[in-house]
Write an enzyme that holds these catalytic residues in place. Sequence first.
Site, PDB file in Angstrom:
ATOM      1  N   SER A 153       0.786  -1.240   0.000  1.00  0.00           N
ATOM      2  CA  SER A 153       0.000   0.000   0.000  1.00  0.00           C
ATOM      3  C   SER A 153       0.814   1.285   0.000  1.00  0.00           C
ATOM      4  O   SER A 153       0.246   2.362  -0.232  1.00  0.00           O
ATOM      5  CB  SER A 153      -0.943   0.004   1.212  1.00  0.00           C
ATOM      6  N   VAL A 154       2.115   1.228   0.275  1.00  0.00           N
ATOM      7  CA  VAL A 154       2.918   2.458   0.174  1.00  0.00           C
ATOM      8  C   VAL A 154       2.966   2.953  -1.264  1.00  0.00           C
ATOM      9  O   VAL A 154       3.379   4.089  -1.524  1.00  0.00           O
ATOM     10  CB  VAL A 154       4.356   2.255   0.716  1.00  0.00           C
TER      11      VAL A 154
END
Length: 673
Positions: free
Chosen positions: A414-415
Amino acid sequence: MRFRHYSALAVLFVSVLIMLAGCGSNQPTAESRFQAYIKAWQNKNFTAMYGFLSKSSQKTISKSAFVTRYQRIYNGISAGTMTATVQKVDQQKKNAIPFKATISTIAGPVRFSQSVQMAQETRNNQQNWYVDWQPSLILPGLKTGDTVNVETVPSKRGEILDRNGQPLAIDGTAASVGVVPSQLGTGSGRAQTISKLSQILGVPAQQISDAMAASWVKADSFVPVRTVDAGNVSLIRQATSLPGVVRTSVQSRVYPDGQASGHLTGYVGPITADQLKKNPNAGYSDTSVIGLTGLEQLFENQLRQHDGATIALLNKSGKQTGVIAKTAPKNGQNIQLTIDRNVQDALYQEMKNSAGSAAAINPKTGDILGLVSTPSYDPNSFAFGISAGDYTKLSHDPMKPLENRFSAASAPGSVFKPVTAAMALDHKAINPAQSVAISGLKWQNDKSWGNFYVTRLDSSPSVNLEQALYLSDNIYFAQTALKIGGPTFAADAKKFGFGETLPIPYPMQSSTLSNSGNLNDPLLLANSGYGQGQVSVNPLHLSLIYSAFVNNGSIIKPRLIKTDVPPEMWKKNVMLPATAQLLNQDLIQVVNNPAGTAHDAQINGLTLAGKTGTPEFKMKQGQAGRENGWFVAYNTDNPRLLVTMVVENTQNQGGSHAVTPKVRNVFQRLLKP
């Protein structure tokens, strides 16, 4: 008939003359023979060279003495490449061959011009040319009975320093622990001492005994056993408490930051025979050290020193009669990095008990402040001479301490979502304020996906961009990626530097969007939107990408070497300034909002923006599997520190929640007032 008879004889006579003339033209000349001698000389084949010597020359020195003496001399001066060219031969003196030669040595090139006398001799019923040998043919001015003396003047290898001048790699002092045979005692007491020393130093007892059995060892000699860190007072005291065990100081490469910077600095070691062979004219000798890994290897040409040396001739009385070559010592260049040892140590302290990596930069200047890979190793152990047992432990450790993780790339999870968001905003594929209805915890685009669903942790019935970021909603970003479209997504990824080599003098694995470089498959595109699929990112590259959020949409150019040159952008305008400003505010909510996935990284009095990620590595959806935890964070007021941290195998530690407290601690240590 008579006329015909004489004509036949004449023809026969002429034919014989032609044959003789032809045979004569195939005979070696003095010059061609000397050319063959030169080939043997260039190869330092002294045995073959001796075969070219005239009989009178061979009477002055035996073959074994010739080979032994001149091999020893050439080894002593570290003779490398030799070139020799024959000059124009005087046709009146065809047996005198003038030549020019150059030999690379430890003291620089030796150049000389001479004329060699060739003698014609018959051996084994064959006539040929041979060299009238003089010792000066091997080195200019050398005479029978002379010795060659080599004196070296030591120089210093360049230092590796951090941005503040703190040492990371320097020439220093280590402790050599050894034994004095006459003081070890006898019988069982002696054996017991050797056994205890073996355990303390991690050196096989047989190795200690073999060292004492060397031909040069006398009863009162100091026999070195192992070089250790001079700061390891406890080990040194324990060893030297044994009878006959003493320590002395020795010059060594020293790494003051130890394991914290092990993968970054790398280490030096004794040059190998193979390396010497590959660098014949580089001024190395068999006693040189050379950078083997990390910055020591990458900057070997700048860091390496060149010892001074003088090659002189001494007569039988030991009096110097001439200097063949001389060179002054030259210290290696110091390398000052942008690395901040305080940042490096702060990152390492948080990660030393985990497997993972971290990269820290100043997002406004591009200065790389820290690069850490854990678990690590102590480069001092390698520089001092690591024992076989210790190396085996490192190489077989399941945590792989010898693997450099900060130079690798892996799935970011998700980064990566802010990158997807930036693309979507710039292409107006989404309205950031619009709430998107999402039903349930799983979703698929259509039935063609079979049993695969995109899943999420939060069950909010609708989310806008800000909420999707701080809640880390996978479904929102999977749908967003499909709205962007595969060709546009792939083209924009290139703008962010995907598929490129990072512009720094340290090899980093390139980040990639997919194995093929495109996203034609909708399922792969959707998964890529939230950093899964085949997306692979290097942690330093991700740090640089996030710098765009504080640089009005441009990615700062990274710098590893300290410089006074103003910072510059690596990738300009990868997103609109308004997009960068909006996402910057949204990423603050990832930390500040109580529902944010990085709320546990919040620090009173210090505003952080960031994003968490927990990529999954599973053979089949729904099964338990390995996870990594990611967290990228930067301070928003006067941004000067941006940290990307990855911790492996966090599946039983709360995923990214195993990382957020570590990053928070780094910021508290370095920036908290």
